[in-house]
Design a protein around this motif. Structure first.
Motif, PDB file in Angstrom:
ATOM      1  N   HIS A  21      28.250  41.633  34.995  1.00  0.00           N
ATOM      2  CA  HIS A  21      29.365  41.798  35.933  1.00  0.00           C
ATOM      3  C   HIS A  21      30.215  43.019  35.557  1.00  0.00           C
ATOM      4  O   HIS A  21      30.516  43.862  36.395  1.00  0.00           O
ATOM      5  CB  HIS A  21      30.223  40.527  35.924  1.00  0.00           C
ATOM      6  N   ASP A  22      30.538  43.067  34.252  1.00  0.00           N
ATOM      7  CA  ASP A  22      31.411  44.128  33.781  1.00  0.00           C
ATOM      8  C   ASP A  22      30.783  45.506  33.974  1.00  0.00           C
ATOM      9  O   ASP A  22      31.460  46.475  34.311  1.00  0.00           O
ATOM     10  CB  ASP A  22      31.732  43.937  32.295  1.00  0.00           C
ATOM     11  N   MET A  44      28.364  37.821  32.015  1.00  0.00           N
ATOM     12  CA  MET A  44      29.641  38.515  32.203  1.00  0.00           C
ATOM     13  C   MET A  44      29.466  40.019  32.014  1.00  0.00           C
ATOM     14  O   MET A  44      30.101  40.826  32.689  1.00  0.00           O
ATOM     15  CB  MET A  44      30.687  37.963  31.225  1.00  0.00           C
ATOM     16  N   LYS A  45      28.564  40.342  31.081  1.00  0.00           N
ATOM     17  CA  LYS A  45      28.313  41.753  30.801  1.00  0.00           C
ATOM     18  C   LYS A  45      27.709  42.421  32.039  1.00  0.00           C
ATOM     19  O   LYS A  45      28.072  43.546  32.402  1.00  0.00           O
ATOM     20  CB  LYS A  45      27.365  41.864  29.605  1.00  0.00           C
ATOM     21  N   LYS A  67      40.016  36.058  33.387  1.00  0.00           N
ATOM     22  CA  LYS A  67      40.262  37.432  32.953  1.00  0.00           C
ATOM     23  C   LYS A  67      39.716  38.413  33.991  1.00  0.00           C
ATOM     24  O   LYS A  67      40.315  39.418  34.295  1.00  0.00           O
ATOM     25  CB  LYS A  67      39.544  37.606  31.615  1.00  0.00           C
ATOM     26  N   ARG A  68      38.541  38.065  34.517  1.00  0.00           N
ATOM     27  CA  ARG A  68      37.862  38.973  35.456  1.00  0.00           C
ATOM     28  C   ARG A  68      38.219  38.667  36.910  1.00  0.00           C
ATOM     29  O   ARG A  68      37.636  39.243  37.816  1.00  0.00           O
ATOM     30  CB  ARG A  68      36.357  38.870  35.246  1.00  0.00           C
ATOM     31  N   GLU A  69      39.132  37.686  37.085  1.00  0.00           N
ATOM     32  CA  GLU A  69      39.591  37.290  38.410  1.00  0.00           C
ATOM     33  C   GLU A  69      38.450  36.824  39.302  1.00  0.00           C
ATOM     34  O   GLU A  69      38.419  37.089  40.507  1.00  0.00           O
ATOM     35  CB  GLU A  69      40.394  38.417  39.077  1.00  0.00           C
ATOM     36  N   ILE A  70      37.492  36.149  38.709  1.00  0.00           N
ATOM     37  CA  ILE A  70      36.371  35.607  39.481  1.00  0.00           C
ATOM     38  C   ILE A  70      36.720  34.177  39.891  1.00  0.00           C
ATOM     39  O   ILE A  70      37.037  33.346  39.025  1.00  0.00           O
ATOM     40  CB  ILE A  70      35.062  35.607  38.654  1.00  0.00           C
ATOM     41  N   LYS A 107      28.077  42.215  40.782  1.00  0.00           N
ATOM     42  CA  LYS A 107      29.434  41.667  40.789  1.00  0.00           C
ATOM     43  C   LYS A 107      29.333  40.235  41.300  1.00  0.00           C
ATOM     44  O   LYS A 107      28.911  39.996  42.432  1.00  0.00           O
ATOM     45  CB  LYS A 107      30.330  42.488  41.720  1.00  0.00           C
ATOM     46  N   GLU A 124      37.290  33.386  30.420  1.00  0.00           N
ATOM     47  CA  GLU A 124      36.489  34.596  30.648  1.00  0.00           C
ATOM     48  C   GLU A 124      36.482  34.952  32.133  1.00  0.00           C
ATOM     49  O   GLU A 124      36.578  36.128  32.509  1.00  0.00           O
ATOM     50  CB  GLU A 124      35.050  34.398  30.145  1.00  0.00           C
ATOM     51  N   LEU A 125      36.347  33.934  32.993  1.00  0.00           N
ATOM     52  CA  LEU A 125      36.284  34.181  34.427  1.00  0.00           C
ATOM     53  C   LEU A 125      37.662  34.560  34.964  1.00  0.00           C
ATOM     54  O   LEU A 125      37.797  35.449  35.815  1.00  0.00           O
ATOM     55  CB  LEU A 125      35.743  32.943  35.155  1.00  0.00           C
TER      56      LEU A 125
END
Lengths: 441, 486
Positions: free
Chosen positions: A202-203, A199-200, A241-244, A208, A238-239
């Protein structure tokens, strides 16, 4: 987790069905016909039921192509348009079988997901060859969804070894730019630390992720052991939140949630006499809106038809139903099941042990309620005989659990992080105890 | 009527004992085990005085009823003769030299401990061998078809059972025995029983004096000779109106065939028709007594005599490790008892649920069982061979006792052990039911290797069967010629 906790943490969950309805613009309206979800990132209209190509019917070493064709035809007819495979599945023959069956239809009428399954040789040449071979096997010029296969086990070091050091990740990104990969993501099995690391990435914008494939079902939602794998709830949130967008694998834990112990079946049946256990499991997952599609490895017509029914008149769960599923998950955890999904990654065992066969036989006997436990039990001798006779039928003597020598070679291959030798030993001891309690079968 | 009763009883017993030999599930012997135990030679070798006495009295009272009802080989011959012997029988003279010659040889073989010969001639054992080697595979084959059907139906009534040739020589002997028996029965009814069979000859010595026997009433007899034509034993001399009671097996065919009621099964003890009968009877009685005495005496002698062991373990197959000393099943107490009592009937072999027992191919102990662990191991809960053995070659023991009976010792072949290559295994340690094996550090090579506590090891063969090294296990059991308790 007690009921109060569940309710608290369930606030997000309780919002889910509402969102699911709210995003009806993104989903087809309920009613007859396959349920679809729209990928918000690219507008792909994907059937909520996806076809997992890891469990095609086999005859010895070969996939039974006629049956695959037949089932794919039925799936296409019913509107299933997402097919997930891998160069590693079914002794490396899954991609070709899926490709053969699908190439009878216009390429734009379905989505292909396959993976870079470089578990063995992960050099750049071997990985590249695997990638290129997938195009040939599946007779396509592009992949809709392409995954780094099963990362998380071994954490970042293994990920870097398989995809970064050999330049494959950079290469795949370029392929995406070139249009040969439409969406690049990964499938995950591992602990929280590893997931956080991805995730990091990605962030921080390193890569991405267009989508992520996770294991999710009502048992794993909050009952993963937390050491070797993570609660699906955590992954989902978690996903989300990131709209994945999220693709779901093992919605039935390799079929275990399709045939659950009698007391749980009874709970389901008392609510809805005509619904199957599997439909409850699917509806649980489908109630979460970030889920793009749910992969089910349907190996014969019956489960295919049944799943089509479930997803053709899809009803998201109410808050009360989600709470009820948590209770069922607690009940499931009371059974001494081996969490094997029969993915076959551990096979072949160098000593000839039929690992998934032993586990699935054991699980079946446990859930069927035909599980002999102690000589004081009612019908103990009958249950004992049922276990021993069916064990010998399912597994030849020399492939049974007592022949496992604990070489540990299977352990790193297991995506569920099952301590295979330890579980085999548990079953061997159980069988030994059954055998030694009487001299006749 | 008598014939009908005889046939019903004979068929029941024959079916029972054959079923006992065919059964592999272990459910029948509780009900039918006695059928093997009332067989004459097994009872003699087991020194089962009650049964010996019972059989002697039975013969003394009713003649050789044993041969017509109890002996499965005799009943089998009756069946074969009934189907295929279409010509009339005729009276034949007794072949004394052959009968008593064979009996003498047989007794000599018992005394000298040449048990292969004993096993070869014993009628019940011959039948056991035929059933186990020739009929049980067919039975299992049918069972396996049912098992396959049951499997499809998800039913557990039948389960699959491996079919395998346990010993080629024994198989060949069974085939030859069957051919000889069938040919002799087709040609001459009960010829085998009245020429070769040592049990028949022994009982014949007694049946001369049977209290009840078929007697020809010369007043009623019309000399049609129909009775002689029906006499399977060829012992009815219709011309002289006499019957050789030493060969008569009391089948009652003659009585059944007589239309004039001239033949009756009646009390005839002491009723001397002819003067000579008396002197014959005395001689016969003496011979019978000495015969019995010899048989019992020799069996008793075997029980005490110390025999030096020797012989090499049989090598049945490439996969069988070469054992210096053969393993005999628990309850046999060791080689001496096993080899002197066993008549090779294969009942234990037919029953062994773990595929451990098989007949020896060693000439000296041909057809007598021994253990080996290529297909299974001698499991702690199983006492079946000891429950079925009719001869006392394998004496009864309990489940609890079994874990204390040492029949052999596990021996490690380090050159084959995968631990030698640094591979972690330890399956022998993990699976040993006696906790007799441990992994220890070999100082010289600095690796962990299995080591057997020879005092705790009972020789069950779990380690040998479950050893991953193939085709010859890196750990194998060496037999003990004299079992002991640990």
């Amino acid at each position: 987790m007690d009921r109060r906790d569940f309710l608290k943490t369930g606030i997000a969950a309780c919002a889910a069905p509402i969102i699911a309805k709210a995003t009806a613009s993104a989903s087809e309206a309920n009613g007859s016909g396959m349920q679809y979800r729209i990928n918000p990132l690219n507008g792909d209209k994907i059937s909520l039921l996806g076809y997992g190509c890891m469990r095609w019917p086999m005859n010895g070493d070969e996939i039974v192509q006629e049956k695959v064709d037949e089932m794919v035809a039925r799936a296409m007819e019913a509107g299933i348009n997402y097919y997930d495979t891998s160069p590693a599945y079914l002794r490396g023959k899954s991609e070709r079988a899926a490709g053969k069956a699908l190439s009878r239809y216009p390429r734009e009428s379905y989505f292909i997901a396959t993976k870079l399954s470089n578990f063995g040789d992960n050099s750049d040449t071997a990985s590249l060859k695997m990638y290129k071979d997938s195009f040939k096997e599946m007779n396509t010029r592009y992949f809709d969804y392409y995954l780094l296969h099963s990362i998380g086990g071994g954490g970042l070091p293994v990920f870097e070894q398989r995809y970064v050091k050999n330049g494959m990740l950079d290469f795949l990104k370029k392929e995406k730019e070139a249009g040969r990969i439409r969406n690049l993501g990964f499938s995950f099995h591992g602990n929280q630390e590893a997931f956080d690391a991805f995730m990091k990435i990605h962030d921080e914008g390193g890569t991405k992720w267009d989508f992520v494939q996770i294991q999710m079902n009502y048992v794993d939602w909050t009952h993963a052991d937390g050491v070797r794998n993570v609660n699906a709830k955590y992954l989902y949130e978690e996903l989300d939140k990131r709209e994945i967008p999220i693709v779901i694998m093992e919605p039935l834990q390799g079929g275990r949630l399709a045939s659950v112990p009698a007391n749980i079946t009874k709970e389901f049946k008392s609510r809805e006499p005509d619904s199957s256990s599997a439909s409850w499991a699917f509806r649980f997952i489908g109630s979460y809106p970030r889920v793009l599609t749910i992969l089910s490895g349907m190996s014969s017509m019956e489960p295919l038809e049944e799943n089509i029914r479930t997803f053709s008149n899809f009803r998201p769960m109410s808050e009360e139903e989600l709470e009820f599923m948590e209770k069922m998950a607690v009940l499931m955890k009371e059974y001494p099941l081996v969490e094997c999904t029969a993915c076959q990654y551990c096979m072949p065992c160098p000593y000839g042990i039929d690992i998934p066969g032993i586990f699935s036989h054991y699980n079946k006997m446990v859930t069927d309620g035909t599980f002999a436990q102690s000589p004081e039990q009612k019908d103990y001798m009958k249950l004992r005989r049922a276990y021993l006779v069916s064990y010998d039928r399912a597994i030849p003597t020399v492939r049974q659990a007592d022949h496992c020598i604990h070489c540990q070679k299977c352990v790193p291959h297991c995506p569920q992080s099952i301590r295979i030798p330890r579980e085999l030993n548990r079953i061997a001891r159980y069988v030994e105890q059954l055998k030694s309690s009487s001299d006749i079968l | 009527m008598l014939k009908k009763i005889r046939i019903v009883l004979a068929v029941l017993l024959w079916l029972g004992i054959t079923a006992l030999l065919l059964d592999f599930t272990g459910v029948l012997h509780g009900w039918l085990g006695w059928m093997a135990k009332i067989q004459f030679l097994p009872a003699v070798l087991a020194l089962n005085l009650g049964i010996i006495l019972g059989l002697v009295i039975l013969t003394l009272v009713g003649g050789r009823l044993y041969c017509s009802i109890i002996c499965p080989l005799g009943v089998f011959q009756d069946g074969v003769a009934h189907l295929f012997h279409k010509r009339p029988y005729r009276f034949k003279k007794e072949l004394k030299w052959l009968r008593y010659g064979v009996l003498g040889l047989f007794i000599l073989a018992i005394i000298l401990g040449i048990n292969s010969l004993v096993a070869l001639l014993a009628p019940y054992s011959a039948w056991g061998r035929i059933v186990q080697n020739l009929f049980q595979p067919v039975y299992l084959w049918f069972n396996n078809i049912f098992a396959a059907m049951a499997e499809r139906a998800g039913n557990y009534a039948f389960y699959n059972k491996e079919i395998w040739l346990r010993s080629l020589p024994t198989f060949i002997i069974a085939v030859v025995t069957l051919i000889v028996i069938v040919v002799m029965a087709c040609r001459g009814g009960r010829d085998y029983c009245n020429t070769v069979c040592p049990v028949g000859t022994t009982l014949g010595l007694i049946s001369r004096f049977a209290m009840f026997r078929p007697v020809i009433d010369t007043e009623k007899c019309k000399n049609c000779r129909k009775c002689a034509r029906k006499c399977k034993a060829s012992c009815l001399d219709a011309v002289n109106h006499s019957i050789d009671y030493s060969r008569c097996v009391n089948c009652f065919n003659c009585i059944d065939s007589c239309e004039f009621d001239a033949l009756n099964y009646q009390f005839a003890w002491g009723k001397k028709k002819e003067a000579e009968a008396g002197s014959k009877a005395d001689k016969g009685r003496r011979a019978f007594l000495t015969g019995t005495a010899i048989a019992i005496g020799s069996a008793a002698a075997k029980a005490q005599e110390k025999k030096v062991d020797g012989g090499l373990a049989a090598v049945l197959d490439k996969k069988v490790p070469k054992r210096e000393t053969a393993i005999t099943p628990p309850g046999s107490n060791g080689h001496k008892n096993m080899y002197s009592h066993c008549t090779g009937c294969q009942l234990c072999v037919a029953q062994c649920p773990n595929n451990v027992l098989r007949p020896s191919t060693d000439l000296e102990h041909l057809m007598q069982p021994e253990s080996s662990y290529e297909r299974g191991w001698c499991r702690p809960e199983c006492t079946r061979c000891s429950q079925v053995c009719p001869t006392g070659a394998i004496r009864p023991f309990s489940k609890e006792e079994k874990s204390t009976i040492k029949i052999g010792t596990a021996t490690i072949r380090r050159d084959l052990c995968i631990a030698e290559n640094g591979e972690s295994c330890g399956n022998c340690v993990r699976r040993c039911p006696s906790g007799a094996i441990q992994m220890v550090k070999d100082e010289a090579s600095d690796i962990f290797i299995p080591s057997v506590d020879k005092e705790r090891c009972i020789g069950c063969g779990a380690c040998e069967f479950l050893c991953p090294t193939r085709p010859i296990s890196a750990i194998f059991v060496e037999g003990l010629s004299e079992h002991r308790n640990v």
